[in-house]
Scaffold this motif. Structure first.
Motif, PDB file in Angstrom:
ATOM      1  N   ASP A  27       0.845  -1.186   0.000  1.00 13.22           N
ATOM      2  CA  ASP A  27       0.000   0.000   0.000  1.00 13.22           C
ATOM      3  C   ASP A  27       0.886   1.243   0.000  1.00 13.22           C
ATOM      4  N   THR A  28       0.318   2.395  -0.365  1.00 14.82           N
ATOM      5  CA  THR A  28       1.054   3.650  -0.242  1.00 14.82           C
ATOM      6  C   THR A  28       1.339   3.965   1.221  1.00 14.82           C
ATOM      7  N   ARG A  29       0.513   3.452   2.116  1.00 16.91           N
ATOM      8  CA  ARG A  29       0.683   3.657   3.551  1.00 16.91           C
ATOM      9  C   ARG A  29       1.678   2.649   4.112  1.00 16.91           C
ATOM     10  N   SER A  30       2.363   3.024   5.174  1.00 17.41           N
ATOM     11  CA  SER A  30       3.229   2.070   5.865  1.00 17.41           C
ATOM     12  C   SER A  30       2.370   1.113   6.677  1.00 17.41           C
ATOM     13  N   LEU A  31       2.684  -0.166   6.554  1.00 19.22           N
ATOM     14  CA  LEU A  31       1.878  -1.222   7.165  1.00 19.22           C
ATOM     15  C   LEU A  31       2.766  -2.106   8.039  1.00 19.22           C
ATOM     16  N   ILE A  32       2.173  -2.704   9.048  1.00 16.55           N
ATOM     17  CA  ILE A  32       2.919  -3.607   9.936  1.00 16.55           C
ATOM     18  C   ILE A  32       2.035  -4.764  10.357  1.00 16.55           C
ATOM     19  N   ILE A  33       2.671  -5.895  10.594  1.00 15.57           N
ATOM     20  CA  ILE A  33       1.952  -7.044  11.138  1.00 15.57           C
ATOM     21  C   ILE A  33       2.961  -7.940  11.864  1.00 15.57           C
ATOM     22  N   HIS A  34       2.465  -8.691  12.818  1.00 17.29           N
ATOM     23  CA  HIS A  34       3.284  -9.667  13.535  1.00 17.29           C
ATOM     24  C   HIS A  34       2.941 -11.040  12.957  1.00 17.29           C
ATOM     25  N   PRO A  35       3.734 -11.551  12.012  1.00 20.44           N
ATOM     26  CA  PRO A  35       3.373 -12.771  11.286  1.00 20.44           C
ATOM     27  C   PRO A  35       3.105 -13.986  12.176  1.00 20.44           C
ATOM     28  N   ALA A  36       3.893 -14.167  13.247  1.00 14.56           N
ATOM     29  CA  ALA A  36       3.745 -15.369  14.073  1.00 14.56           C
ATOM     30  C   ALA A  36       2.367 -15.471  14.718  1.00 14.56           C
ATOM     31  N   SER A  37       1.713 -14.337  14.934  1.00 17.53           N
ATOM     32  CA  SER A  37       0.381 -14.370  15.548  1.00 17.53           C
ATOM     33  C   SER A  37      -0.737 -14.162  14.539  1.00 17.53           C
ATOM     34  N   THR A  38      -0.374 -13.980  13.244  1.00 21.10           N
ATOM     35  CA  THR A  38      -1.402 -13.696  12.230  1.00 21.10           C
ATOM     36  C   THR A  38      -1.189 -14.512  10.953  1.00 21.10           C
ATOM     37  N   THR A  39      -0.471 -13.952   9.985  1.00 24.38           N
ATOM     38  CA  THR A  39      -0.345 -14.577   8.664  1.00 24.38           C
ATOM     39  C   THR A  39       0.344 -15.935   8.694  1.00 24.38           C
ATOM     40  N   HIS A  40       1.254 -16.152   9.665  1.00 25.79           N
ATOM     41  CA  HIS A  40       1.980 -17.416   9.764  1.00 25.79           C
ATOM     42  C   HIS A  40       1.577 -18.206  11.012  1.00 25.79           C
ATOM     43  N   ARG A  41       0.435 -17.839  11.579  1.00 26.93           N
ATOM     44  CA  ARG A  41      -0.015 -18.467  12.822  1.00 26.93           C
ATOM     45  C   ARG A  41      -0.251 -19.966  12.660  1.00 26.93           C
ATOM     46  N   GLN A  42      -0.662 -20.381  11.451  1.00 30.67           N
ATOM     47  CA  GLN A  42      -1.012 -21.778  11.219  1.00 30.67           C
ATOM     48  C   GLN A  42       0.219 -22.676  11.109  1.00 30.67           C
ATOM     49  N   LEU A  43       1.416 -22.089  11.062  1.00 33.97           N
ATOM     50  CA  LEU A  43       2.647 -22.872  10.922  1.00 33.97           C
ATOM     51  C   LEU A  43       3.235 -23.212  12.285  1.00 33.97           C
ATOM     52  N   SER A  44       4.033 -24.280  12.329  1.00 33.32           N
ATOM     53  CA  SER A  44       4.777 -24.599  13.540  1.00 33.32           C
ATOM     54  C   SER A  44       5.868 -23.547  13.736  1.00 33.32           C
ATOM     55  N   GLU A  45       6.443 -23.472  14.943  1.00 35.23           N
ATOM     56  CA  GLU A  45       7.485 -22.476  15.176  1.00 35.23           C
ATOM     57  C   GLU A  45       8.685 -22.726  14.268  1.00 35.23           C
ATOM     58  N   ALA A  46       9.006 -23.994  14.017  1.00 40.78           N
ATOM     59  CA  ALA A  46      10.121 -24.313  13.125  1.00 40.78           C
ATOM     60  C   ALA A  46       9.831 -23.810  11.710  1.00 40.78           C
ATOM     61  N   GLN A  47       8.599 -23.986  11.255  1.00 41.37           N
ATOM     62  CA  GLN A  47       8.215 -23.499   9.932  1.00 41.37           C
ATOM     63  C   GLN A  47       8.239 -21.970   9.893  1.00 41.37           C
ATOM     64  N   GLN A  48       7.797 -21.344  10.993  1.00 40.21           N
ATOM     65  CA  GLN A  48       7.823 -19.883  11.070  1.00 40.21           C
ATOM     66  C   GLN A  48       9.249 -19.364  10.928  1.00 40.21           C
ATOM     67  N   VAL A  49      10.163 -19.985  11.639  1.00 40.08           N
ATOM     68  CA  VAL A  49      11.567 -19.567  11.577  1.00 40.08           C
ATOM     69  C   VAL A  49      12.110 -19.756  10.170  1.00 40.08           C
ATOM     70  N   ALA A  50      11.798 -20.908   9.553  1.00 36.40           N
ATOM     71  CA  ALA A  50      12.279 -21.200   8.201  1.00 36.40           C
ATOM     72  C   ALA A  50      11.726 -20.205   7.186  1.00 36.40           C
ATOM     73  N   ALA A  51      10.495 -19.737   7.434  1.00 41.30           N
ATOM     74  CA  ALA A  51       9.854 -18.796   6.516  1.00 41.30           C
ATOM     75  C   ALA A  51      10.248 -17.354   6.798  1.00 41.30           C
ATOM     76  N   GLY A  52      11.067 -17.138   7.830  1.00 47.43           N
ATOM     77  CA  GLY A  52      11.479 -15.785   8.174  1.00 47.43           C
ATOM     78  C   GLY A  52      10.454 -15.043   8.998  1.00 47.43           C
ATOM     79  N   ALA A  53       9.618 -15.793   9.724  1.00 50.05           N
ATOM     80  CA  ALA A  53       8.537 -15.197  10.517  1.00 50.05           C
ATOM     81  C   ALA A  53       8.604 -15.695  11.958  1.00 50.05           C
ATOM     82  N   ALA A  54       9.786 -15.664  12.551  1.00 45.20           N
ATOM     83  CA  ALA A  54       9.969 -16.124  13.928  1.00 45.20           C
ATOM     84  C   ALA A  54       9.116 -15.291  14.888  1.00 45.20           C
ATOM     85  N   PRO A  55       8.823 -15.824  16.073  1.00 47.03           N
ATOM     86  CA  PRO A  55       7.956 -15.115  17.023  1.00 47.03           C
ATOM     87  C   PRO A  55       8.436 -13.727  17.427  1.00 47.03           C
TER      88      PRO A  55
END
Length: 428
Positions: free
Chosen positions: A372-400
């Motif tokens: 977006d033209t606006r600056s955006l933020i999200i915490h992937p481990a609790s949202t977009t990557h929430r469905q992954l295991s912690e190991a998968q989150q780390v591998a995807a670059g979305a550690a807690p």
């Protein structure tokens, strides 16, 4: 024009001519479901793919076609289609290639929703995916078996902003005779041209940078026209009689346009993942300023990432445009106009500090979107990557302990000031 138009010219003019009926300069929103045939013979030729035209808006629509032409021109492809979302585009890209029992080799650096789509959802079609590190060509090649039908990666991987070596991945794909599909959403064709570096197909979530204003969802699939679909015998939907279309051999009849026509005549016809004309109109208007926006996105992202890297409250910044990034060298060969505006950073204090940071920001918007033209933020481990295991989150670059930012085109010092005050609260 006697010369090849530049990118900035194409982003305004490609796919768009004054409306022949009214002279309207902007592409009209053709809000119609069906189109009148001249006569029975005209209708028959359209349905037999003997003539190009409009039948029904689930298949093609003039506004949507203009958008497909524009993105195709910017990506340097031969043909393309637009559909309802980026996720729809990924399925549409795979649909002509796959069959029950087949698999795709995918990068382990992908958006969390894409990992779920490839690891879970496509199982319902009888497809499967293998995830490997695309920085390891040997691992890519080793993952290929007789049932592999494609490679899949993102040019600038979401969420960490990692820059993939597309040329190296394409070299492996060429060696084993398989197509390489590259999601170019985060880079856009302004920062990266996957086809130039060997990609077979390019997919986009047009929802993001191409539209640029967070108003509509959409997707696109662009074909390079360079892959020989008939060579290996692995792609019968494209290079053998297609039972879903009167036994037509698309590749034999249409050559480099086989994939695009199959995606319309079979894919959109039967899956119905159609983009609506109003969404296409918004995206066409957004693309007109793509180069200007991307330049500011990159400029701001570089300033913000540099500031964050020097801040003692931050453990790590993943921005590929920093000289400390392991993928920085690729900005000299593939991503020469910049490393995009998407990256993550680790906050001292872990998960709790990340949540507090997100809740304390004022200029940033806390949303599940990017580009977006606006600056955006999200915490992937609790949202977009929430469905992954912690190991998968780390591998995807979305550690807690990581947050993802999509840096907008506001005044850079204002972006930094907002992060500064929020970090003070988050790490107090």
């Amino acid at each position: 024009m006697t010369r090849t138009p530049g990118f900035e010219t194409l982003q305004i003019h490609a796919g768009a001519k004054p409306d022949p009926a009214t002279g309207a300069r902007q592409v009209p929103i053709y809000q119609t479901t069906a189109y009148v045939f001249r006569d029975a013979d005209h209708a028959a030729k359209l349905f037999n793919l003997e003539e190009v035209g409009y039948i029904y808006s689930r298949l093609t629509n003039p506004t949507v076609s203009a958008l497909a032409e524009r993105i195709t021109a910017l990506e340097g492809g031969v043909g393309g289609i637009c559909c309802s979302s980026g996720h729809a585009a990924q399925i549409m890209a795979l649909f002509p290639l796959m069959g029950p029992g087949t698999n795709v080799v995918a990068s382990n650096r992908l958006y969390g929703g894409t990992i779920t789509q490839l690891s879970q959802t496509i199982k319902r079609f009888g497809w499967s995916a293998k995830f490997v590190d695309f920085d390891d060509p040997a691992a890519m090649e080793a993952a290929v078996d007789d049932n592999t039908r494609a490679f899949f990666c993102e040019s600038i991987a979401n969420p960490a902003g990692y820059l993939i070596d597309i040329a190296a991945a394409a070299k492996v794909a060429d060696k084993v005779g398989l197509p390489l599909i590259v999601d170019n959403t985060s880079a856009t064709p302004y920062l990266c041209n996957p086809i130039q570096h060997g990609a077979t197909l390019v997919v986009h979530s047009t929802t993001k940078y191409l539209t640029g204003n967070g108003t509509v969802t959409g997707g696109a699939v662009i074909d390079s026209g360079k892959f020989d679909w008939g060579k290996s015998g692995k792609f019968p939907s494209l290079a053998a009689p297609e039972p879903a279309y009167h036994g037509l051999n698309f590749y034999e009849a249409l050559g480099g346009m086989a994939f695009t026509f199959h995606s319309i005549a079979v894919g959109l016809r039967d899956l119905g993942m159609t983009m609506n004309p109003q969404a296409a109109h918004y995206t066409l208007m957004g693309i007109e300023t793509l180069s200007l926006r991307m330049e500011r996105h990159v400029e701001n992202a570089r300033k913000v990432a540099t500031w964050l890297e020097a801040d003692p409250r931050i453990e790590k910044v993943t921005y590929g445009g920093l000289e400390s990034a392991p993928c920085f060298e690729r900005t000299k060969t593939i991503y020469t106009k910049g490393a995009g505006a998407l990256f993550t950073f680790a906050v001292k204090g872990g998960y709790a500090a990340c949540v507090k940071l997100v809740e304390s920001l004022e200029l940033f918007s806390h949303v599940a979107n990017l580009g977006d033209t606006r600056s955006l933020i999200i915490h992937p481990a609790s949202t977009t990557h929430r469905q992954l295991s912690e190991a998968q989150q780390v591998a995807a670059g979305a550690a807690p302990n990581m947050v993802r930012v999509s840096i907008g085109i506001e005044t850079a010092v204002d972006i930094i000031a907002d992060l500064d005050q929020a970090l003070s609260k988050a790490t107090a």
